[in-house]
Design a protein around this motif. Structure first.
Motif, short mmCIF file in Angstrom:
data_model
loop_
_atom_site.label_atom_id
_atom_site.label_comp_id
_atom_site.label_asym_id
_atom_site.label_seq_id
_atom_site.Cartn_x
_atom_site.Cartn_y
_atom_site.Cartn_z
N SER A 100 0.91 -1.36 0.07
CA SER A 100 0.12 0.03 0.07
C SER A 100 0.76 1.40 0.03
CB SER A 100 -0.81 -0.04 1.27
OG SER A 100 -0.10 -0.19 2.48
N PHE A 101 0.16 2.49 -0.37
CA PHE A 101 1.32 3.70 -0.38
C PHE A 101 1.32 3.84 1.10
CE2 PHE A 101 -0.89 4.12 -4.37
CZ PHE A 101 0.12 4.78 -4.95
N LEU A 102 2.56 4.35 1.33
CA LEU A 102 3.03 4.98 2.69
C LEU A 102 2.24 5.81 3.46
CD1 LEU A 102 6.70 4.66 1.67
CD2 LEU A 102 5.46 2.74 2.68
N ASP A 103 1.96 5.80 4.46
CA ASP A 103 1.50 6.88 5.28
C ASP A 103 2.29 7.87 5.67
OD1 ASP A 103 2.69 6.42 7.74
OD2 ASP A 103 1.10 4.97 8.17
N THR A 104 1.82 9.23 5.91
CA THR A 104 2.93 10.47 6.05
C THR A 104 3.90 10.04 6.97
OG1 THR A 104 0.71 11.56 5.56
CG2 THR A 104 2.95 12.95 6.09
N ARG A 105 3.39 9.41 8.24
CA ARG A 105 4.50 9.08 9.15
C ARG A 105 5.60 8.43 8.71
NH1 ARG A 105 3.11 5.81 13.61
NH2 ARG A 105 4.72 5.99 15.28
N ARG A 106 5.16 7.40 8.27
CA ARG A 106 6.28 6.24 7.76
C ARG A 106 7.25 6.89 6.75
NH1 ARG A 106 9.73 2.14 9.01
NH2 ARG A 106 9.83 0.72 7.25
N LYS A 107 6.73 7.56 5.89
CA LYS A 107 7.33 8.37 4.87
C LYS A 107 8.29 9.29 5.57
CE LYS A 107 8.13 9.95 0.65
NZ LYS A 107 7.56 10.91 -0.34
N LYS A 108 7.84 10.01 6.64
CA LYS A 108 8.79 11.07 7.22
C LYS A 108 10.01 10.24 7.88
CE LYS A 108 9.50 15.05 8.96
NZ LYS A 108 9.58 16.35 8.19
N GLN A 109 9.71 9.02 8.52
CA GLN A 109 10.51 8.07 9.18
C GLN A 109 11.61 7.91 8.30
OE1 GLN A 109 8.94 4.04 10.49
NE2 GLN A 109 9.64 4.59 12.65
N LEU A 110 11.33 7.50 7.01
CA LEU A 110 12.21 6.74 6.02
C LEU A 110 13.08 7.97 5.54
CD1 LEU A 110 9.87 4.40 4.04
CD2 LEU A 110 11.34 3.94 5.74
N GLN A 111 12.46 9.17 5.49
CA GLN A 111 13.27 10.45 5.10
C GLN A 111 14.37 10.72 5.90
OE1 GLN A 111 9.81 13.06 4.31
NE2 GLN A 111 10.28 13.06 2.16
N ILE A 112 13.81 10.48 7.17
CA ILE A 112 14.99 10.86 8.35
C ILE A 112 16.17 9.59 8.43
CG2 ILE A 112 15.27 10.84 10.98
CD1 ILE A 112 12.49 11.81 11.17
N CYS A 113 15.71 8.45 8.10
CA CYS A 113 16.62 7.70 8.00
C CYS A 113 17.64 7.82 6.84
CB CYS A 113 16.05 6.05 7.69
SG CYS A 113 16.96 4.79 7.30
N ILE A 114 17.44 8.43 5.73
CA ILE A 114 17.98 8.53 4.56
C ILE A 114 18.99 9.70 4.77
CG2 ILE A 114 17.59 9.66 2.10
CD1 ILE A 114 17.66 6.65 2.28
N GLN A 115 18.36 10.74 5.42
CA GLN A 115 19.25 12.02 6.05
C GLN A 115 20.32 11.49 6.90
OE1 GLN A 115 16.50 14.85 7.70
NE2 GLN A 115 15.56 15.14 5.72
N LYS A 116 20.08 10.50 7.87
CA LYS A 116 21.10 10.16 8.80
C LYS A 116 22.23 9.65 7.83
CE LYS A 116 20.18 10.04 13.16
NZ LYS A 116 19.55 9.33 13.94
#
Lengths: 243, 243
Positions: free
Chosen positions: A2-18
């Motif tokens: 399914s499409f990612l919810d906003t919270r998960r998307k945000k979490q993944l973005q933080i991971c990538i920034q890390k």
């Protein structure tokens, strides 16, 4: 998936920034979501296939790093160092440095499985590499942040005469010195208030206690005891006193 | 490494054309030269380092191919198929299809070493992949010609119930049927006028000769005998008569 919810998307973005990958475009977030999903969450949509890809990715990157940094080294030495670089222990260490645990979807049982932690952290790390590789079909999202880790770890391995396997090193030494194998005594005890099993090991050679250590499993505690013995006793004897 | 002479450059160009890579620009021919130089020619400038890289390259490409072509397959199945795809036997087969032997610089001793041939052909193939990978830092010089080979081989492996390991398959069958291990009788004889050793093997279960085969080593002859037994007997029984 399914499409990612906003919270998960945000979490993944933080991971990538890390990872230091701040402004990536055309990125397949759903593949990253899979890479950070443990099989206990979904039998079908989890990190296993990406881990299968990532296992080859880390081997290839490690080979490149070694060739670039030690161009005159023997291939047998490369193979020995690479086997440690791509081991579960090393990859779990890298995963911990980036706090990957925080982004991994898993059941409570897995999160509390301290004994299996090295294994699922290493798997997650490989899956992350798999996702980053597939996103570009090259190493451009991987090498910028992974190179320094691998280079530093490779140098550490090269400088370590026991090659991070202290049990083997200790055994070799005690056999050559005393024609005896080291003996390990391990006791298990209740570690902390979460009731995780903890182990304490002592290593003995010829009625001498050479070292001791703790660990989340019998094996880890024995390695810790062997490492303690290695550095407090054998390493000194061999390298400081020039024997 | 010295500059390549015209004849060698021409030879390497033909090799590249054989792979279907007709018009490649900015190509590092000296790395390709190394990939096609056996260690007996030069202790320092040979294919060993590139083989170390190529060993990871083939694992990664094989993983990608499997994931792309069988997206719903279990990871355990991927791993089983990949281990055959990246085996010396398979890689030597690929090397032979492209006649890599013709472009490999080697001493006469190696060229005549029929028993070690699978091994040095596979090594050369891995080194070639290593050189092509390093030339672009991606798979763009590899996948166009390697994909069809891997896809077809993967399909062949999937369709083969013995998974190309006929000795194991035969053993499994004879243990389940007769609680007996198959017995191999191997004879060595002078094969041809070059005096290469040749082997002939027969496989027996319970006083029945189930199959026979030839090979350049004891091991290869036994596999050939097991394959012969598998297809002439067990495979029929299991798959044609529906048992």
């Amino acid at each position: 998936m399914s499409f990612l919810d906003t919270r998960r998307k945000k979490q993944l973005q933080i991971c990538i920034q890390k990872l230091g990958l701040s402004s990536i475009e055309k990125f397949d977030w759903e593949t990253l979501d899979l890479a950070l999903t443990h099989p206990t969450i979904s039998k079908k949509d989890n990190y296993q296939q990406l881990e299968f890809i990532g296992d080859s990715v880390i081997r290839l990157v490690a080979a490149e790093i070694l060739l670039e940094n030690y161009p005159n080294e023997l291939v047998g030495e490369f193979a020995a160092i690479r086997s440690i670089l791509v081991s579960d222990n090393t990859l779990a260490e890298f995963a911990e440095q980036y706090g990957l645990e925080r982004y991994l979807l898993m059941t409570k049982g897995v999160a509390q499985d301290k004994i299996g932690k090295v294994s699922w952290l290493a798997d997650t790390f490989e899956a992350l590499l798999g996702a980053l590789y597939l996103n570009r079909q090259n190493m451009s999202l991987i090498r910028p942040w992974l190179d320094p880790l691998l280079i530093s770890k490779a140098a550490e391995i090269k400088a370590d005469p026991a090659r991070q396997n202290y049990k083997d090193a200790l055994q070799e030494w005690s056999q050559s010195q005393y024609k005896l194998l080291p003996k390990y005594q391990v006791v298990q005890y209740e570690g902390n208030k979460d009731h995780h099993q903890r182990f304490f090991a002592e290593v003995w050679v010829k009625n001498n206690n050479l070292g001791s250590g703790y660990g989340c499993s019998k094996k880890v505690a024995e390695q810790a005891a062997a490492k303690n013995a290695f550095f407090s006793f054998i390493h000194k004897e061999k390298y400081e006193y020039g024997q």
